[in-house]
Scaffold this motif. Structure first.
Motif, PDB file in Angstrom:
ATOM      1  N   ALA A 234      10.050 -15.182  -5.769  1.00  0.00           N
ATOM      2  CA  ALA A 234      10.488 -17.033  -5.005  1.00  0.00           C
ATOM      3  C   ALA A 234       9.161 -16.926  -4.423  1.00  0.00           C
ATOM      4  CB  ALA A 234      11.848 -17.288  -4.629  1.00  0.00           C
ATOM      5  N   LEU A 235       8.601 -16.560  -3.374  1.00  0.00           N
ATOM      6  CA  LEU A 235       7.211 -16.540  -2.313  1.00  0.00           C
ATOM      7  C   LEU A 235       6.368 -16.486  -3.438  1.00  0.00           C
ATOM      8  CD1 LEU A 235       8.361 -13.740  -0.323  1.00  0.00           C
ATOM      9  CD2 LEU A 235       8.389 -16.363   0.473  1.00  0.00           C
ATOM     10  N   GLU A 236       5.920 -16.154  -4.170  1.00  0.00           N
ATOM     11  CA  GLU A 236       4.640 -15.567  -5.372  1.00  0.00           C
ATOM     12  C   GLU A 236       5.061 -17.552  -5.824  1.00  0.00           C
ATOM     13  OE1 GLU A 236       2.604 -14.132  -9.377  1.00  0.00           O
ATOM     14  OE2 GLU A 236       4.813 -14.462  -8.773  1.00  0.00           O
ATOM     15  N   ARG A 237       5.547 -18.091  -6.776  1.00  0.00           N
ATOM     16  CA  ARG A 237       5.476 -19.185  -7.038  1.00  0.00           C
ATOM     17  C   ARG A 237       5.629 -20.660  -5.787  1.00  0.00           C
ATOM     18  NH1 ARG A 237       9.948 -17.191  -9.991  1.00  0.00           N
ATOM     19  NH2 ARG A 237      11.940 -17.338  -8.973  1.00  0.00           N
ATOM     20  N   LYS A 238       6.189 -20.267  -4.733  1.00  0.00           N
ATOM     21  CA  LYS A 238       5.152 -21.579  -4.149  1.00  0.00           C
ATOM     22  C   LYS A 238       3.745 -20.320  -2.616  1.00  0.00           C
ATOM     23  CE  LYS A 238      10.065 -22.675  -2.702  1.00  0.00           C
ATOM     24  NZ  LYS A 238       9.672 -23.652  -3.780  1.00  0.00           N
ATOM     25  N   GLY A 239       3.639 -19.512  -3.057  1.00  0.00           N
ATOM     26  CA  GLY A 239       2.218 -19.401  -3.532  1.00  0.00           C
ATOM     27  C   GLY A 239       2.057 -18.804  -1.943  1.00  0.00           C
ATOM     28  N   LYS A 240       3.385 -18.664  -1.373  1.00  0.00           N
ATOM     29  CA  LYS A 240       3.058 -17.574   0.001  1.00  0.00           C
ATOM     30  C   LYS A 240       2.906 -16.183  -0.107  1.00  0.00           C
ATOM     31  CE  LYS A 240       5.761 -21.138   1.602  1.00  0.00           C
ATOM     32  NZ  LYS A 240       4.774 -21.916   2.173  1.00  0.00           N
ATOM     33  N   SER A 241       2.739 -15.533   0.835  1.00  0.00           N
ATOM     34  CA  SER A 241       2.020 -14.545   0.995  1.00  0.00           C
ATOM     35  C   SER A 241       3.319 -13.343   2.058  1.00  0.00           C
ATOM     36  CB  SER A 241       1.223 -14.413   2.846  1.00  0.00           C
ATOM     37  OG  SER A 241       2.001 -14.785   3.959  1.00  0.00           O
ATOM     38  N   ALA A 242       2.670 -11.999   1.659  1.00  0.00           N
ATOM     39  CA  ALA A 242       3.947 -10.840   2.484  1.00  0.00           C
ATOM     40  C   ALA A 242       2.443 -10.093   3.211  1.00  0.00           C
ATOM     41  CB  ALA A 242       4.758  -9.416   1.442  1.00  0.00           C
TER      42      ALA A 242
ATOM     43  N   LEU B 287       2.649   3.497   0.216  1.00  0.00           N
ATOM     44  CA  LEU B 287       2.445   1.957  -0.005  1.00  0.00           C
ATOM     45  C   LEU B 287       1.573   1.694  -0.517  1.00  0.00           C
ATOM     46  CD1 LEU B 287       3.026   0.008   2.023  1.00  0.00           C
ATOM     47  CD2 LEU B 287       1.822   1.056   3.745  1.00  0.00           C
ATOM     48  N   GLN B 288       0.182   2.250  -0.263  1.00  0.00           N
ATOM     49  CA  GLN B 288      -1.551   2.316  -1.553  1.00  0.00           C
ATOM     50  C   GLN B 288      -0.646   1.592  -2.461  1.00  0.00           C
ATOM     51  OE1 GLN B 288      -4.907   4.149  -1.440  1.00  0.00           O
ATOM     52  NE2 GLN B 288      -5.328   3.114  -1.788  1.00  0.00           N
ATOM     53  N   LYS B 289      -0.290   3.022  -3.186  1.00  0.00           N
ATOM     54  CA  LYS B 289       0.430   2.369  -5.576  1.00  0.00           C
ATOM     55  C   LYS B 289       1.633   1.647  -4.607  1.00  0.00           C
ATOM     56  CE  LYS B 289       2.209   4.150  -8.577  1.00  0.00           C
ATOM     57  NZ  LYS B 289       2.626   5.941  -9.832  1.00  0.00           N
ATOM     58  N   ALA B 290       2.105   0.990  -3.766  1.00  0.00           N
ATOM     59  CA  ALA B 290       3.436  -0.266  -3.799  1.00  0.00           C
ATOM     60  C   ALA B 290       2.479  -1.363  -3.831  1.00  0.00           C
ATOM     61  CB  ALA B 290       4.218   0.412  -2.790  1.00  0.00           C
ATOM     62  N   GLU B 291       1.307  -1.879  -3.252  1.00  0.00           N
ATOM     63  CA  GLU B 291       1.030  -2.193  -2.867  1.00  0.00           C
ATOM     64  C   GLU B 291      -0.070  -2.864  -3.989  1.00  0.00           C
ATOM     65  OE1 GLU B 291      -2.405  -4.252  -0.297  1.00  0.00           O
ATOM     66  OE2 GLU B 291      -2.403  -2.618  -0.295  1.00  0.00           O
ATOM     67  N   THR B 292       0.304  -1.731  -4.822  1.00  0.00           N
ATOM     68  CA  THR B 292      -1.174  -2.119  -6.097  1.00  0.00           C
ATOM     69  C   THR B 292      -0.006  -2.168  -7.121  1.00  0.00           C
ATOM     70  OG1 THR B 292      -2.715  -0.029  -5.867  1.00  0.00           O
ATOM     71  CG2 THR B 292      -2.359  -1.355  -8.198  1.00  0.00           C
ATOM     72  N   ASN B 293       1.231  -1.722  -7.239  1.00  0.00           N
ATOM     73  CA  ASN B 293       2.325  -2.811  -7.698  1.00  0.00           C
ATOM     74  C   ASN B 293       2.916  -4.299  -7.871  1.00  0.00           C
ATOM     75  OD1 ASN B 293       2.310  -0.198 -10.086  1.00  0.00           O
ATOM     76  ND2 ASN B 293       3.544   1.184  -8.959  1.00  0.00           N
ATOM     77  N   ILE B 294       3.053  -4.453  -6.448  1.00  0.00           N
ATOM     78  CA  ILE B 294       3.733  -5.665  -6.190  1.00  0.00           C
ATOM     79  C   ILE B 294       2.546  -6.453  -6.004  1.00  0.00           C
ATOM     80  CG2 ILE B 294       3.968  -7.158  -3.677  1.00  0.00           C
ATOM     81  CD1 ILE B 294       5.336  -4.587  -2.822  1.00  0.00           C
ATOM     82  N   LYS B 295       0.963  -6.463  -6.284  1.00  0.00           N
ATOM     83  CA  LYS B 295       0.069  -7.416  -6.872  1.00  0.00           C
ATOM     84  C   LYS B 295       0.476  -7.751  -7.990  1.00  0.00           C
ATOM     85  CE  LYS B 295      -3.114  -6.348  -2.614  1.00  0.00           C
ATOM     86  NZ  LYS B 295      -3.920  -6.255  -2.219  1.00  0.00           N
ATOM     87  N   SER B 296       0.019  -6.018  -8.574  1.00  0.00           N
ATOM     88  CA  SER B 296      -0.043  -6.681 -10.683  1.00  0.00           C
ATOM     89  C   SER B 296       1.478  -6.836 -11.322  1.00  0.00           C
ATOM     90  CB  SER B 296       0.729  -5.118 -10.644  1.00  0.00           C
ATOM     91  OG  SER B 296       0.255  -4.831 -12.608  1.00  0.00           O
ATOM     92  N   THR B 297       2.838  -6.962 -10.347  1.00  0.00           N
ATOM     93  CA  THR B 297       3.706  -8.014 -10.601  1.00  0.00           C
ATOM     94  C   THR B 297       3.745  -9.189 -10.117  1.00  0.00           C
ATOM     95  OG1 THR B 297       4.604  -5.857 -10.733  1.00  0.00           O
ATOM     96  CG2 THR B 297       6.357  -7.520 -10.579  1.00  0.00           C
TER      97      THR B 297
ATOM     98  N   PRO C 284       1.005 -11.563  -8.902  1.00  0.00           N
ATOM     99  CA  PRO C 284      -0.237 -11.719  -8.449  1.00  0.00           C
ATOM    100  C   PRO C 284      -0.673 -13.158  -8.170  1.00  0.00           C
ATOM    101  CG  PRO C 284       0.208 -11.895 -11.517  1.00  0.00           C
ATOM    102  CD  PRO C 284       1.179 -11.859 -11.028  1.00  0.00           C
ATOM    103  N   GLY C 285       0.385 -13.975  -7.948  1.00  0.00           N
ATOM    104  CA  GLY C 285       0.180 -15.092  -6.844  1.00  0.00           C
ATOM    105  C   GLY C 285       0.509 -14.835  -6.011  1.00  0.00           C
ATOM    106  N   LEU C 286       0.754 -14.120  -5.340  1.00  0.00           N
ATOM    107  CA  LEU C 286       1.748 -13.347  -4.382  1.00  0.00           C
ATOM    108  C   LEU C 286       0.032 -12.487  -3.576  1.00  0.00           C
ATOM    109  CD1 LEU C 286       3.774 -12.713  -1.877  1.00  0.00           C
ATOM    110  CD2 LEU C 286       4.148 -11.231  -3.113  1.00  0.00           C
ATOM    111  N   ARG C 287       0.644 -13.734  -1.832  1.00  0.00           N
ATOM    112  CA  ARG C 287      -0.774 -12.538  -1.807  1.00  0.00           C
ATOM    113  C   ARG C 287      -0.615 -11.353  -0.201  1.00  0.00           C
ATOM    114  NH1 ARG C 287      -2.224 -16.027   2.080  1.00  0.00           N
ATOM    115  NH2 ARG C 287      -0.363 -17.504   2.123  1.00  0.00           N
ATOM    116  N   VAL C 288      -1.011 -10.774  -0.342  1.00  0.00           N
ATOM    117  CA  VAL C 288      -0.444  -9.579  -0.221  1.00  0.00           C
ATOM    118  C   VAL C 288      -1.635  -8.965   1.936  1.00  0.00           C
ATOM    119  CG1 VAL C 288      -0.263  -6.839   0.550  1.00  0.00           C
ATOM    120  CG2 VAL C 288       0.310  -8.258  -1.723  1.00  0.00           C
TER     121      VAL C 288
END
Length: 247
Positions: free
Chosen positions: A100-108, A118-128, A130-134
């Motif tokens: 829901a946050l990705e569709r609104k162009g939000k961030s985390a 944490l680094q691997k989790a970030e990589t997988n979150i960005k991959s899943t 892509p429109g969510l800004r970490v």
């Protein structure tokens, strides 16, 4: 305080919100109101702890969203003739929230776990998503002296959602203890969230979760936690008393 767009019920004096899946995106929009909002994923163990721990009870009462993750809570609400809450598997709820946050162009911002996971989790979150800004991350188990700098980093990053996992002092209570220092946003703690995203820990099977047995693999790994069965029995007794007294 509950979001005004949600129906909140009480189970043994502990608030629980009713959030249908098709309302998650609307909820994200309604909580973008310039204030801080904590989201609590409530297990049966958490509910019983809230009945005896003042700080924990205050945290749940002040949360903007309390999502049940235990089948026993849903059954308890039904037994007490309350409106029935929707139960979520923790990881899947977070995935829906991030979507829901990705569709609104939000961030985390990501906080907790070990540096590698944490680094691997970030990589997988960005991959899943892509429109969510970490907009930042920091591993848990840090020295106490570093915490003010972490809080300031989160504040300056102004994420829409701060995801907090294992390794922060106070666990889920880290959020309300630091909430006044932050800008507006959503704040959620989930114990093994980053480990699941990093694929170092599996999720319980859907069948176990559907049957309310998601705790079984956890107890097999930590047999000393079996005493929680007696907490479950006490919960049943309290429900019966509440039903008789009409509460």
């Amino acid at each position: 305080m509950a979001s005004p767009s949600l129906n909140r019920v009480s189970v043994l004096g502990v608030p629980v919100d009713i959030l249908p899946e098709d309302r998650i995106e609307d909820l994200v929009a309604s909580l973008a109101d310039g204030r801080n909002h904590q989201i609590v994923l409530l297990s049966l163990w958490d509910l019983m702890r809230a009945r005896r721990n003042g700080e924990y009870r205050t945290m749940i009462a002040g949360a903007s969203l309390v999502v049940p993750i235990s089948l026993s809570i849903v059954r308890g609400a039904r037994f007490l003739r309350r409106a029935e809450p929707v139960r979520y598997m923790p990881f899947e709820f977070v995935v829906k929230l991030l979507g829901a946050l990705e569709r609104k162009g939000k961030s985390a911002y990501l906080l907790g776990s070990s540096r590698t996971k944490l680094q691997k989790a970030e990589t997988n979150i960005k991959s899943t998503f892509p429109g969510l800004r970490v907009v930042g991350r920091y591993a848990g188990r840090y020295p106490k002296s570093v915490e003010p700098a972490i809080v300031e980093a989160v504040r300056k990053a102004t994420p829409t959602l701060l995801l907090v996992g294992a390794g922060v002092p106070g666990r889920e209570r880290w959020i309300p203890r630091n909430l006044p220092r932050f800008n507006s946003g959503l704040y959620l703690w989930c114990s093994d969230l980053f480990e699941v995203f990093a694929e170092s820990r599996g999720k319980p099977s859907r069948e176990l979760f559907r049957r309310g047995l998601e705790w079984l693999p956890y107890t097999l790994r930590r047999p000393w936690k079996a005493y929680r069965f007696f907490v479950f029995l006490w919960y049943q007794v309290l429900l019966l008393f509440a039903r008789i007294r009409g509460r």
